[in-house]
Write an enzyme that holds these catalytic residues in place. Structure first.
Site, PDB file in Angstrom:
ATOM      1  N   TRP A  41       0.842  -1.208   0.000  1.00 39.86           N
ATOM      2  CA  TRP A  41       0.000   0.000   0.000  1.00 39.86           C
ATOM      3  C   TRP A  41       0.871   1.249   0.000  1.00 39.86           C
ATOM      4  O   TRP A  41       1.888   1.299   0.693  1.00 39.86           O
ATOM      5  CB  TRP A  41      -0.868  -0.017   1.261  1.00 39.86           C
ATOM      6  CG  TRP A  41      -1.475   1.305   1.645  1.00 39.86           C
ATOM      7  CD1 TRP A  41      -0.861   2.337   2.290  1.00 39.86           C
ATOM      8  CD2 TRP A  41      -2.814   1.735   1.405  1.00 39.86           C
ATOM      9  NE1 TRP A  41      -1.732   3.388   2.474  1.00 39.86           N
ATOM     10  CE2 TRP A  41      -2.944   3.046   1.933  1.00 39.86           C
ATOM     11  CE3 TRP A  41      -3.927   1.143   0.797  1.00 39.86           C
ATOM     12  CZ2 TRP A  41      -4.137   3.755   1.882  1.00 39.86           C
ATOM     13  CZ3 TRP A  41      -5.104   1.853   0.746  1.00 39.86           C
ATOM     14  CH2 TRP A  41      -5.205   3.139   1.278  1.00 39.86           C
ATOM     15  N   ASN A  43       0.389   5.751   0.183  1.00 38.67           N
ATOM     16  CA  ASN A  43      -0.479   6.934   0.167  1.00 38.67           C
ATOM     17  C   ASN A  43       0.380   8.189   0.057  1.00 38.67           C
ATOM     18  O   ASN A  43       0.982   8.415  -1.004  1.00 38.67           O
ATOM     19  CB  ASN A  43      -1.501   6.948   1.317  1.00 38.67           C
ATOM     20  CG  ASN A  43      -0.927   6.739   2.693  1.00 38.67           C
ATOM     21  OD1 ASN A  43      -0.366   5.696   3.000  1.00 38.67           O
ATOM     22  ND2 ASN A  43      -1.084   7.731   3.562  1.00 38.67           N
ATOM     23  N   ASP A  44       0.496   9.022   1.072  1.00 38.04           N
ATOM     24  CA  ASP A  44       1.104  10.353   0.904  1.00 38.04           C
ATOM     25  C   ASP A  44       2.511  10.323   0.306  1.00 38.04           C
ATOM     26  O   ASP A  44       3.363   9.559   0.761  1.00 38.04           O
ATOM     27  CB  ASP A  44       1.217  11.045   2.260  1.00 38.04           C
ATOM     28  CG  ASP A  44      -0.121  11.246   2.931  1.00 38.04           C
ATOM     29  OD1 ASP A  44      -1.129  10.734   2.422  1.00 38.04           O
ATOM     30  OD2 ASP A  44      -0.149  11.911   3.978  1.00 38.04           O
ATOM     31  N   GLN A  60       4.537   7.211   1.861  1.00 39.99           N
ATOM     32  CA  GLN A  60       3.942   6.399   2.906  1.00 39.99           C
ATOM     33  C   GLN A  60       3.735   4.991   2.370  1.00 39.99           C
ATOM     34  O   GLN A  60       3.212   4.800   1.274  1.00 39.99           O
ATOM     35  CB  GLN A  60       2.614   6.996   3.337  1.00 39.99           C
ATOM     36  CG  GLN A  60       2.757   8.292   4.116  1.00 39.99           C
ATOM     37  CD  GLN A  60       3.335   8.044   5.496  1.00 39.99           C
ATOM     38  OE1 GLN A  60       2.610   7.799   6.431  1.00 39.99           O
ATOM     39  NE2 GLN A  60       4.643   8.109   5.618  1.00 39.99           N
ATOM     40  N   ARG A 167       0.954  17.013  12.739  1.00 36.94           N
ATOM     41  CA  ARG A 167       1.687  16.141  11.826  1.00 36.94           C
ATOM     42  C   ARG A 167       2.051  16.816  10.498  1.00 36.94           C
ATOM     43  O   ARG A 167       1.668  17.920  10.217  1.00 36.94           O
ATOM     44  CB  ARG A 167       0.878  14.882  11.542  1.00 36.94           C
ATOM     45  CG  ARG A 167      -0.541  15.094  11.022  1.00 36.94           C
ATOM     46  CD  ARG A 167      -1.253  13.751  10.895  1.00 36.94           C
ATOM     47  NE  ARG A 167      -2.649  13.864  10.484  1.00 36.94           N
ATOM     48  CZ  ARG A 167      -3.674  13.966  11.314  1.00 36.94           C
ATOM     49  NH1 ARG A 167      -3.469  14.010  12.619  1.00 36.94           N
ATOM     50  NH2 ARG A 167      -4.918  14.043  10.855  1.00 36.94           N
TER      51      ARG A 167
END
Length: 298
Positions: A41, A43-44, A60, A167
């Site tokens: 997986w 993401n960012d 990520q 964050r």
């Protein structure tokens, strides 16, 4: 801190990646142009930087499953941002401040300092009293193998900010100082907090650079701040942004605030705002200034 623990976790991740990458590469829906990890997986995007002649791109990453969990930093390099070479996992959760199945090494950015490549990232963990997010530092001589700063974390949530909503640091250099903008939430309203440092380790809070008045979400994720064409630009991806008369911002969008920087208060004086893209999933962008002066977003 155990340097060996992170090396062990990276080695463990690489074994799984190597076991699965050939099968995954044959997937019918595999992208041929847009970047994808070898398996697992993503993401960012994180740490986009031009360092020692190449673009470095971190992201990520959960190398073990095809869903969000157990966040690592994947790593790839490119000459042109189109053709990519995969590198070993850069960061793996290994320390008490990040070693949690629903935590790990969250998003952040990269910067060169004293010839080394520094990663400034959010660590997330939970010791039984809720999630805690802090800002941490890792560095590398060669841009490939990273070591975490032994006195991490270097920054914790300020008073009034929920420790689970602090964050995604974006760091840049201006004149002789380093600056950081960090996403936060206060009273269910998104904020971008501004910090300054001389060494990337010791950070001083300056001010709230900009904040929602209630119309732009409850938390500002992945902020980015830079000057472009004579104006200052703040990009951020707000959570829970559903405002009357602003339907085109609904969903997982990215907000762009344009204006002037007040040198006395260190706040962004808004002149205009807009959505970066009208798609419902244009989120968690990061930009970099290329060697030729272009501002590139991924």
């Amino acid at each position: 801190m155990s340097k060996e623990k992170m090396l062990q976790e990276i080695e463990r991740a690489q074994i799984v990646i190597n076991q699965n990458k050939e099968k995954v590469s044959q997937g019918k829906m595999r992208q041929k142009y847009h970047f994808m990890a070898e398996t697992g997986w993503i993401n960012d995007p994180n740490g986009l930087i031009y360092f020692k002649g190449k673009y470095h791109f971190f992201y990520q990453y959960n190398p073990y499953q095809s869903f969000w969990e157990n966040m690592h930093w994947g790593h790839a390099v490119s000459d042109d941002l189109i053709h990519w070479e995969y590198l070993p996992v850069a960061l793996a959760p290994s320390e008490p401040y990040e070693d949690h199945l629903k935590g790990g090494c969250f998003s952040g950015s990269a910067i060169e300092f004293d010839g080394k490549l520094y990663l400034i990232y959010t660590a997330a963990t939970n010791h039984g009293n809720g999630f805690v997010q802090t800002q941490c530092v890792a560095y590398s001589e060669d841009g490939i193998h990273f070591e975490k700063y032994e006195k991490n974390p270097v920054l914790t949530a300020p008073e009034g900010i929920s420790p689970d909503s602090f964050r995604d640091p974006k760091v840049w250099k201006h004149e002789d100082s380093y600056y950081m903008v960090c996403g936060a939430s206060k009273n269910q309203k998104g904020q971008a907090l501004l910090y300054r440092s001389e060494d990337l380790i010791h950070w001083a809070f300056i001010n709230v650079l900009a904040e929602s008045r209630g119309e732009w979400g409850t938390m500002w994720e992945c902020p980015d701040f830079f000057k472009l064409d004579g104006k200052y630009v703040l990009l951020t991806s707000p959570q829970d942004m559903l405002a009357e008369g602003m339907e085109y911002y609904s969903g997982n969008g990215t907000l762009c605030i344009i204006g002037e920087m007040d040198p006395d208060t260190h706040t962004l004086k808004e002149e205009n705002h807009q959505s970066v893209d009208y798609g419902i999933d244009f989120y968690a962008m990061q930009t970099v200034e290329a060697p030729d002066g272009r501002r590139i977003m991924i």
